[in-house]
Design a protein around this motif. Structure first.
Motif, PDB file in Angstrom:
ATOM      1  N   GLY A 120      13.095 -13.283  -5.374  1.00 44.22           N
ATOM      2  CA  GLY A 120      12.271 -12.218  -4.811  1.00 44.22           C
ATOM      3  C   GLY A 120      10.890 -12.721  -4.443  1.00 44.22           C
ATOM      4  N   ARG A 121      10.315 -12.122  -3.382  1.00 44.94           N
ATOM      5  CA  ARG A 121       8.961 -12.456  -2.973  1.00 44.94           C
ATOM      6  C   ARG A 121       7.990 -11.873  -3.995  1.00 44.94           C
ATOM      7  N   GLY A 122       6.870 -12.564  -4.223  1.00 47.61           N
ATOM      8  CA  GLY A 122       5.870 -12.023  -5.130  1.00 47.61           C
ATOM      9  C   GLY A 122       5.163 -10.840  -4.498  1.00 47.61           C
ATOM     10  N   GLY A 123       4.757  -9.871  -5.306  1.00 44.14           N
ATOM     11  CA  GLY A 123       4.010  -8.727  -4.773  1.00 44.14           C
ATOM     12  C   GLY A 123       2.582  -9.131  -4.468  1.00 44.14           C
ATOM     13  N   ARG A 124       1.952  -8.435  -3.506  1.00 43.39           N
ATOM     14  CA  ARG A 124       0.568  -8.777  -3.164  1.00 43.39           C
ATOM     15  C   ARG A 124      -0.414  -8.070  -4.095  1.00 43.39           C
ATOM     16  N   GLY A 125      -1.464  -8.772  -4.452  1.00 45.94           N
ATOM     17  CA  GLY A 125      -2.490  -8.201  -5.323  1.00 45.94           C
ATOM     18  C   GLY A 125      -3.416  -7.287  -4.544  1.00 45.94           C
ATOM     19  N   ASN A 126      -4.278  -6.569  -5.250  1.00 47.03           N
ATOM     20  CA  ASN A 126      -5.088  -5.554  -4.567  1.00 47.03           C
ATOM     21  C   ASN A 126      -6.153  -6.152  -3.653  1.00 47.03           C
ATOM     22  N   GLN A 127      -6.401  -7.488  -3.736  1.00 48.15           N
ATOM     23  CA  GLN A 127      -7.356  -8.111  -2.806  1.00 48.15           C
ATOM     24  C   GLN A 127      -6.957  -7.850  -1.354  1.00 48.15           C
ATOM     25  N   HIS A 128      -5.641  -7.664  -1.106  1.00 50.89           N
ATOM     26  CA  HIS A 128      -5.168  -7.507   0.270  1.00 50.89           C
ATOM     27  C   HIS A 128      -5.339  -6.092   0.815  1.00 50.89           C
ATOM     28  N   PHE A 129      -5.636  -5.148  -0.066  1.00 52.25           N
ATOM     29  CA  PHE A 129      -5.591  -3.760   0.392  1.00 52.25           C
ATOM     30  C   PHE A 129      -6.959  -3.142   0.628  1.00 52.25           C
ATOM     31  N   ALA A 130      -7.980  -3.981   0.567  1.00 50.54           N
ATOM     32  CA  ALA A 130      -9.318  -3.468   0.836  1.00 50.54           C
ATOM     33  C   ALA A 130      -9.464  -3.215   2.338  1.00 50.54           C
ATOM     34  N   SER A 131     -10.124  -2.156   2.683  1.00 54.28           N
ATOM     35  CA  SER A 131     -10.366  -1.872   4.107  1.00 54.28           C
ATOM     36  C   SER A 131     -11.734  -1.227   4.210  1.00 54.28           C
ATOM     37  N   SER A 132     -12.163  -0.934   5.437  1.00 55.27           N
ATOM     38  CA  SER A 132     -13.487  -0.327   5.589  1.00 55.27           C
ATOM     39  C   SER A 132     -13.523   1.057   4.933  1.00 55.27           C
ATOM     40  N   HIS A 133     -12.380   1.732   4.853  1.00 59.76           N
ATOM     41  CA  HIS A 133     -12.345   3.060   4.233  1.00 59.76           C
ATOM     42  C   HIS A 133     -12.238   2.972   2.738  1.00 59.76           C
ATOM     43  N   ASN A 134     -11.594   1.905   2.273  1.00 63.39           N
ATOM     44  CA  ASN A 134     -11.340   1.804   0.844  1.00 63.39           C
ATOM     45  C   ASN A 134     -11.685   0.415   0.350  1.00 63.39           C
ATOM     46  N   GLN A 135     -12.898   0.339  -0.256  1.00 65.07           N
ATOM     47  CA  GLN A 135     -13.309  -0.976  -0.730  1.00 65.07           C
ATOM     48  C   GLN A 135     -12.892  -1.229  -2.169  1.00 65.07           C
ATOM     49  N   ALA A 136     -12.322  -0.238  -2.778  1.00 65.70           N
ATOM     50  CA  ALA A 136     -11.876  -0.428  -4.169  1.00 65.70           C
ATOM     51  C   ALA A 136     -10.418   0.004  -4.304  1.00 65.70           C
ATOM     52  N   PRO A 137      -9.512  -0.690  -3.618  1.00 70.45           N
ATOM     53  CA  PRO A 137      -8.113  -0.261  -3.621  1.00 70.45           C
ATOM     54  C   PRO A 137      -7.475  -0.438  -4.996  1.00 70.45           C
ATOM     55  N   ARG A 138      -6.771   0.588  -5.407  1.00 70.33           N
ATOM     56  CA  ARG A 138      -6.078   0.503  -6.701  1.00 70.33           C
ATOM     57  C   ARG A 138      -4.576   0.327  -6.454  1.00 70.33           C
ATOM     58  N   THR A 139      -4.269  -0.393  -5.371  1.00 73.67           N
ATOM     59  CA  THR A 139      -2.875  -0.603  -4.993  1.00 73.67           C
ATOM     60  C   THR A 139      -2.506  -2.071  -5.099  1.00 73.67           C
ATOM     61  N   ALA A 140      -1.332  -2.330  -5.624  1.00 74.06           N
ATOM     62  CA  ALA A 140      -0.770  -3.688  -5.584  1.00 74.06           C
ATOM     63  C   ALA A 140       0.733  -3.521  -5.430  1.00 74.06           C
ATOM     64  N   GLU A 141       1.378  -4.584  -4.995  1.00 76.32           N
ATOM     65  CA  GLU A 141       2.836  -4.488  -4.854  1.00 76.32           C
ATOM     66  C   GLU A 141       3.514  -5.027  -6.095  1.00 76.32           C
ATOM     67  N   LYS A 142       4.665  -4.456  -6.373  1.00 76.26           N
ATOM     68  CA  LYS A 142       5.528  -5.022  -7.411  1.00 76.26           C
ATOM     69  C   LYS A 142       6.243  -6.222  -6.799  1.00 76.26           C
ATOM     70  N   GLY A 143       6.654  -7.133  -7.621  1.00 74.36           N
ATOM     71  CA  GLY A 143       7.437  -8.259  -7.113  1.00 74.36           C
ATOM     72  C   GLY A 143       8.789  -7.756  -6.626  1.00 74.36           C
ATOM     73  N   GLU A 144       9.315  -8.414  -5.589  1.00 71.58           N
ATOM     74  CA  GLU A 144      10.626  -8.027  -5.057  1.00 71.58           C
ATOM     75  C   GLU A 144      11.698  -8.424  -6.083  1.00 71.58           C
TER      76      GLU A 144
END
Ligand SMILES: Nc1nc2c(ncn2[C@@H]2O[C@H](COP(=O)(O)OP(=O)(O)O)[C@@H](O)[C@H]2O)c(=O)[nH]1
Ligand SMILES: [Mg+2]
Length: 414
Positions: A120-144
């Motif tokens: 399975g692919r590794g899940g992405r950490g929350n560093q990838h989910f920051a955007s101009s609207h959300n600078q403190a994303p509390r989202t990460a992916e689970k590993g596949e």
């Protein structure tokens, strides 16, 4: 023809989970997201080794589970990727999915590989989910998740050791004594010139496929044509065990005659390495002849071994010697069969199934962390990105239908 079969369970590793984490430093109030990605899970790979010639080892071990990828860490550090698990198989192994019976690959040459389960692919950490609207994303992916499957392996056995010698030397008796084969002893009728095959298992890693080759000399003498299977076995044979009849009037004359006939039949056959065994040592007459025969053979550069096929005396050293010579012997000729490679389909794809409660989506979508807020929105983006939305529309989803993903249910609103 003898066929060896084995069923094995394989399971690749799951990807490591991505991490939700925020940078922390003294005097820095709110750090940015720095949760790292998970590492990749290990693949399960079948690999051909010409040091193996049967599927016998799978009777001792038939479950193979690859390692999982490591979790993502803080400071954007990526989790450890797991090592792949390699399973060695003999040349000529056909690989089937045990459930669908689909042929996944035909592994022919040394070092051929077939990936049967992808990690399975590794899940992405929350560093990838920051955007101009959300600078403190509390989202990460689970590993596949990894994949599991049941495989059926099939191997058409081809002899690597040929047993030759004059009629009545004890070839069939030797084969019966060291293998599971039950050839006819004495009075072998030459109507059937398929060689008798047997497998001798010395230990978990070492086995021999032996063919009693009566037809070569005996059949050829009688003018009987040799079948294809027979010729194939002779050609694939890499070394020979030459059995001498300890009760024969002149064992050395037999030895020379057999060798001449081998070379006449096929010059390559005459060149193969030979282990010479002096049989019927249980009889006193054989014991009396042995010292002279031994001296003669040693003079010609052979290392003869005294045995009794009947009382099964001193047979193991002969088999180990054969293993040793096989390791040095040249590569066997390749079979005519061409390898078939079927790359595995991408399991990151999704599938949609209509069930009584709603539309079941299986696949990549189940990787999202639901525990964190923000994930629903991200999930919807992912769904449209992957084409799940379009696929659902095409499949005929209606306003108010339920969409089932993992343990979750969502109502469809266009
Ligand atoms: N005493 C004795 N007889 C044997 C031995 N090995 C084979 N024989 C006998 O020799 C005869 C021929 O044996 P077989 O295995 O059919 O020989 P093949 O023609 O070379 O296959 C049979 O009667 C066997 O029982 C042995 O080690 N000792
Ligand atoms: Mg025989």
């Amino acid at each position: 023809m003898l066929i060896d079969e084995a069923e094995i369970f394989v399971s690749s590793g799951r990807g490591g989970d991505g991490m939700v984490h925020f940078h922390r430093e003294k005097y820095v109030n709110r750090g940015g997201p720095d949760g790292g990605d998970g590492g990749r899970g290990g693949n399960i790979i079948l690999k051909v080794s010409h040091h193996i010639n049967t599927l016998g080892s799978f009777r001792h071990k038939s479950r193979f589970v690859a390692d999982n990828g490591g979790r993502g860490g803080i400071n954007n550090s990526t989790g450890r990727s797991a090592a792949h698990t390699e399973i060695l198989v003999p040349p000529g192994t056909m690989v089937f999915d045990a459930e669908s019976s689909e042929l996944l690959g035909d592994l022919v040459a040394h070092d051929d590989v077939l990936v049967v389960c992808r990690g399975g692919r590794g899940g992405r950490g929350n560093q990838h989910f920051a955007s101009s609207h959300n600078q403190a994303p509390r989202t990460a992916e689970k590993g596949e998740p990894g994949e599991e499957r049941l495989l059926r392996l099939e191997l058409k056995l081809i002899a690597d050791v040929g047993i030759v010698g004059v009629p009545n030397a004890g070839k069939s008796s030797f084969l019966a004594a060291v293998t599971n084969a039950r050839p006819k002893i004495a009075n072998y009728p030459f109507t059937n010139l398929e060689p008798n095959l047997g497998v001798a298992e010395l230990d978990m890693h070492n086995s021999l496929i032996l063919a009693d080759i009566p037809g070569l000399i005996e059949g050829a003498h009688m003018g009987v044509g040799l079948g294809d299977a027979f010729l194939r076995h002779i050609q694939r044979t890499r070394i020979l065990i030459h059995v001498l009849d300890g009760l024969a009037e002149d064992p050395m004359a037999d030895f020379t005659q057999t060798n001449n006939e081998l070379s006449l039949f096929d010059p390559n056959l005459g060149k193969k390495a030979q282990i010479v065994v002096f049989n019927k040592m249980d009889m006193p007459e054989a014991g009396e002849r042995w010292p002279q025969v031994k001296t003669e053979l040693e003079k010609r550069g052979y290392l003869p071994m005294p045995i009794s096929a009947l009382t099964r005396q001193d047979l193991q050293p002969v088999l180990w010697k054969a293993i040793e010579l096989l390791k040095e012997a040249p590569e066997p000729e390749m079979s005519e069969a061409l390898p078939v490679y079927r790359p595995m389909e991408d399991k990151r794809a999704f599938s949609i199934q209509k069930e009584s409660e709603g539309w079941r989506v299986k696949g990549a979508a189940s990787m999202t962390y639901w525990e964190y807020d923000g994930s629903i929105r991200r999930f919807q983006k992912l769904m449209s990105f992957l084409g799940v939305e379009d696929a659902l529309r095409q499949a005929g989803i209606q306003e108010g239908d339920m969409v089932l993903i993992g343990d979750f249910e969502l109502e469809w609103q266009d």
